[in-house]
Design a protein around this motif. Structure first.
Motif, PDB file in Angstrom:
ATOM      1  N   ASP A 131      11.708 -17.278   2.320  1.00  0.00           N
ATOM      2  CA  ASP A 131      11.894 -16.696   0.986  1.00  0.00           C
ATOM      3  C   ASP A 131      10.551 -16.633   0.270  1.00  0.00           C
ATOM      4  N   LEU A 132      10.223 -15.464  -0.283  1.00  0.00           N
ATOM      5  CA  LEU A 132       8.962 -15.292  -1.005  1.00  0.00           C
ATOM      6  C   LEU A 132       9.083 -15.824  -2.427  1.00  0.00           C
ATOM      7  N   ASP A 167      13.754 -10.154  -0.954  1.00  0.00           N
ATOM      8  CA  ASP A 167      12.493 -10.798  -0.573  1.00  0.00           C
ATOM      9  C   ASP A 167      12.750 -11.965   0.370  1.00  0.00           C
ATOM     10  N   GLN A 168      13.784 -11.825   1.182  1.00  0.00           N
ATOM     11  CA  GLN A 168      14.173 -12.915   2.081  1.00  0.00           C
ATOM     12  C   GLN A 168      14.295 -12.402   3.508  1.00  0.00           C
ATOM     13  N   PHE A 169      13.750 -13.178   4.437  1.00  0.00           N
ATOM     14  CA  PHE A 169      13.748 -12.810   5.850  1.00  0.00           C
ATOM     15  C   PHE A 169      14.374 -13.937   6.667  1.00  0.00           C
ATOM     16  N   MET A 170      14.984 -13.551   7.772  1.00  0.00           N
ATOM     17  CA  MET A 170      15.549 -14.520   8.715  1.00  0.00           C
ATOM     18  C   MET A 170      14.815 -14.391  10.042  1.00  0.00           C
ATOM     19  N   ILE A 178      -3.440  -9.646  -3.496  1.00  0.00           N
ATOM     20  CA  ILE A 178      -2.214 -10.283  -3.960  1.00  0.00           C
ATOM     21  C   ILE A 178      -1.979 -11.536  -3.135  1.00  0.00           C
ATOM     22  N   PHE A 179      -1.666 -12.637  -3.824  1.00  0.00           N
ATOM     23  CA  PHE A 179      -1.375 -13.897  -3.139  1.00  0.00           C
ATOM     24  C   PHE A 179       0.085 -14.272  -3.379  1.00  0.00           C
ATOM     25  N   VAL A 180       0.766 -14.615  -2.333  1.00  0.00           N
ATOM     26  CA  VAL A 180       2.159 -15.045  -2.447  1.00  0.00           C
ATOM     27  C   VAL A 180       2.338 -16.355  -1.690  1.00  0.00           C
ATOM     28  N   ASP A 181       3.349 -17.081  -2.070  1.00  0.00           N
ATOM     29  CA  ASP A 181       3.750 -18.280  -1.348  1.00  0.00           C
ATOM     30  C   ASP A 181       5.172 -18.075  -0.856  1.00  0.00           C
ATOM     31  N   ALA A 182       5.589 -18.930   0.027  1.00  0.00           N
ATOM     32  CA  ALA A 182       6.945 -18.823   0.564  1.00  0.00           C
ATOM     33  C   ALA A 182       7.517 -20.211   0.776  1.00  0.00           C
ATOM     34  N   CYS A 183       8.814 -20.272   0.927  1.00  0.00           N
ATOM     35  CA  CYS A 183       9.517 -21.494   1.315  1.00  0.00           C
ATOM     36  C   CYS A 183      10.390 -21.157   2.515  1.00  0.00           C
ATOM     37  N   ILE A 184      10.657 -22.160   3.344  1.00  0.00           N
ATOM     38  CA  ILE A 184      11.437 -21.927   4.561  1.00  0.00           C
ATOM     39  C   ILE A 184      12.512 -23.001   4.706  1.00  0.00           C
ATOM     40  N   GLY A 185      13.727 -22.550   4.981  1.00  0.00           N
ATOM     41  CA  GLY A 185      14.819 -23.453   5.317  1.00  0.00           C
ATOM     42  C   GLY A 185      15.148 -23.328   6.795  1.00  0.00           C
ATOM     43  N   ILE A 186      15.437 -24.450   7.453  1.00  0.00           N
ATOM     44  CA  ILE A 186      15.630 -24.468   8.906  1.00  0.00           C
ATOM     45  C   ILE A 186      16.988 -25.068   9.249  1.00  0.00           C
TER      46      ILE A 186
END
Length: 590
Positions: free
Chosen positions: A202-203, A245-248, A282-290
């Protein structure tokens, strides 16, 4: 179009011939009629959009119409006398053609779709029907083939399929296709007893990029993000864009348990590198769930749900974090959903109540005001602390409805005490971030004051430092609107955030409330004492009232008084009380 068009008039003519006397005049008339009908059929054949080819019993081409030439590119002089196999594409095996001829010989008809080749070498799909034409003795005399070019039809079908199963922006599988692929991977993993992994990426701050640079820039960013994620995984892994803005990411095989962690770190590092959008970096951060198969679920729904649950935990830890799913998360989620559902019921059935904690002036020892504190009077669980339900309400839209009720109820309670002949006390009401950012806050405050005939200075709005600093410019505008009508403003939990003169002087506030974390050990901890002393000095320099929260001992209260603190509140002086408890205190003080 079918071969019956070619034989229709001949059958009619033959019947008439047999029934009529075979005079020369009648034969001439019949001949002319037949010629006319044949001419008519020829016109129809040459103008139909369907290609028609007629062969003899040995499959040598005798006739083609204009549509055949348009579709295949072959002129009559090039194809008459040839076998239709000259258009063979090579995409069908021998068994295919054997099945076709068996159907023709046994049933006199074959129909289906076939790939053929045009004169220029291009392979194209067509829908073909072949009829066998029999003689009077039952022998095959001709074959008539009728076909249409279905290239455009197949293109449209592919476009529809792409729209159904692929994200049109990134060309990645969409959620529908991804879940089908995950279903298949789970079956394969179950059969071979192999684990697999699921990452939900998720961005952060994507909405801000859309709002500042525009949706075109946002689309360009998503395209670049999709490419980075795709290049960061194996060929056997599947990447999908499931939401805005979410990828799997489906890891087809997890040989080592650390693989998802290593991949998550690699993806997070890749996404932290600058993107070049609209001429800007442009700078972005993301989080990841596993989530992992089989320990976190054995079906698609469970794995996806648990990956999202882990993602929510990673989000709370801040951008750039990843999180494995574990059972406690599911229990927390069930608890949160249950509480949220029960809060809807509580609002409808008026289960929320307000308690009030007095504030005392150290100089006089008199009650100087009260702070409204939310409680939930649950029909089965009894009184529920706000620490249990307010954070859940803040994550949903319920906090606005609960906060609105609390503000109105607090103002109403001031009026009740006033009608009972009590001295009017300033009422402090806490606002959540969503309430403070709501455009309807000022009208709500004015409505609550007007409904209870209260002066604005009798209401004090409490805002935490963190809420003010989320968007300082908007915060200043909102505070000025409230101060303009006369409402008092207090900064709650002061000392836990920025706590500097540089920003504090920008906000039109009246009161600083020292967080109880600095009061607990103030008597024995020199650092806490120094912090409190600094806050008191800051308040005096800005002409602000300072209130100490969480006072629980006489030693704390005496020290605060000696240090110059104006007001205190805490369990030493009074716990939060129901309205009648405050009324009793007011009667005793009169």
């Amino acid at each position: 179009m079918s071969f019956f068009v070619l034989t229709r008039h001949w059958d009619t003519f033959k019947k008439k011939w047999q029934k009529s006397e075979k005079s020369e005049k009648e034969q001439c008339a019949a001949q002319r009629e037949l010629e006319y009908q044949l001419q008519l059929d020829q016109i129809i054949l040459e103008n139909t959009k369907e290609a028609v080819v007629i062969t003899d019993a040995d499959a040598s081409i005798l006739y083609i119409n204009q549509a055949y030439t348009q579709i295949t590119g072959y002129e009559p002089r090039e194809i008459i006398g040839e076998n239709p196999r000259v258009c063979k594409s090579g995409h069908h095996d021998q068994a295919f053609y054997e099945s076709m001829w068996n159907s023709l010989l046994q049933k006199g008809k074959w129909s289906g779709e076939i790939l053929d080749r045009r004169k220029n070498g291009e392979v194209y799909p067509k829908s073909l029907t072949i009829h066998a034409v029999y003689s009077k003795s039952g022998e095959i005399r001709n074959y008539i083939g009728i076909f249409t070019d279905i290239t455009e039809k197949r293109k449209v079908e592919k476009q529809l399929k792409d729209l159904l199963f692929y994200d049109p922006l990134t060309n990645l599988p969409n959620r529908t296709l991804f879940e089908k692929l995950l279903d298949q991977s789970l079956l394969n993993s179950q059969f071979h007893d192999k684990p697999l992994g699921l990452l939900c990426v998720d961005l952060a701050s994507f909405t801000d990029i859309n709002n500042t640079l525009g949706y075109k820039a946002g689309d360009d960013l998503l395209i670049q993000v999709s490419k980075r994620i795709r290049s960061g995984v194996r060929e056997t892994d599947t990447v999908s864009r499931s939401y805005s803005d979410q990828f799997m990411v489906l890891l087809s095989e997890v040989k080592l348990k650390d693989c998802p962690v290593l991949l998550s770190r690699r993806l997070l590092r890749a996404l932290q590198q600058p993107f070049h959008i609209a001429g800007e970096k442009i700078f972005v951060d993301a989080c990841i769930g596993i989530s992992l198969y089989p320990e976190d679920g054995i079906d698609t729904q469970s794995l996806v749900k648990h990956a999202h649950t882990a993602l929510n935990v990673a989000r709370k830890r801040g951008p750039g974090n990843y999180q494995y799913f574990h059972t406690q998360m599911r229990e927390d989620l069930v608890h949160r959903v249950t509480i949220e559902r029960e809060m809807h019921h509580a609002l409808e059935h008026k289960e929320f109540i307000l308690y009030y904690q007095p504030k005392y002036a150290l100089a006089t020892g008199q009650m100087a005001g009260v702070e409204a504190l939310m409680r939930w009077q649950h029909p089965q669980k009894g009184i529920i602390s706000p620490a249990e339900f307010i954070p859940i309400a803040e994550e949903s839209s319920l906090i606005r409805a609960i906060g609105e009720w609390g503000l109105k109820q607090a103002c109403y309670q001031v009026k009740v005490w006033q009608d009972q002949g009590m001295d009017v006390l300033p009422m402090a009401v806490n606002l959540s971030a969503k309430q403070f950012q709501d455009k309807g806050l000022l009208p709500l405050v004015l409505e609550s004051l007007e409904a209870n005939k209260l002066k604005p200075e009798w209401l004090e709005i409490e805002i935490t430092e963190s809420i003010l600093m989320e968007n300082p410019e908007d915060a200043v505008r909102s505070l000025r609107e409230l101060r303009k009508v006369g409402v008092q403003i207090a900064v709650d939990d002061f000392g836990t955030g920025y706590s500097s003169l540089a920003y504090l002087k920008k906000f039109p506030v009246n009161t600083l409330k020292i967080d109880q974390a600095f009061i607990t050990d103030i008597v024995c901890d020199a650092h806490d004492k120094a912090i409190v002393s600094s806050i008191l000095t800051m308040g005096q320099s800005l002409n602000l009232k300072v209130v100490a929260e969480g006072v629980e001992t006489k030693e704390q209260m005496d020290l605060l008084k000696a240090m110059g603190c104006e007001e205190v509140q805490g369990y030493y002086l009074s716990k939060p009380l129901p309205p009648e408890g405050i009324a009793e205190l007011l009667k005793k003080s009169n």
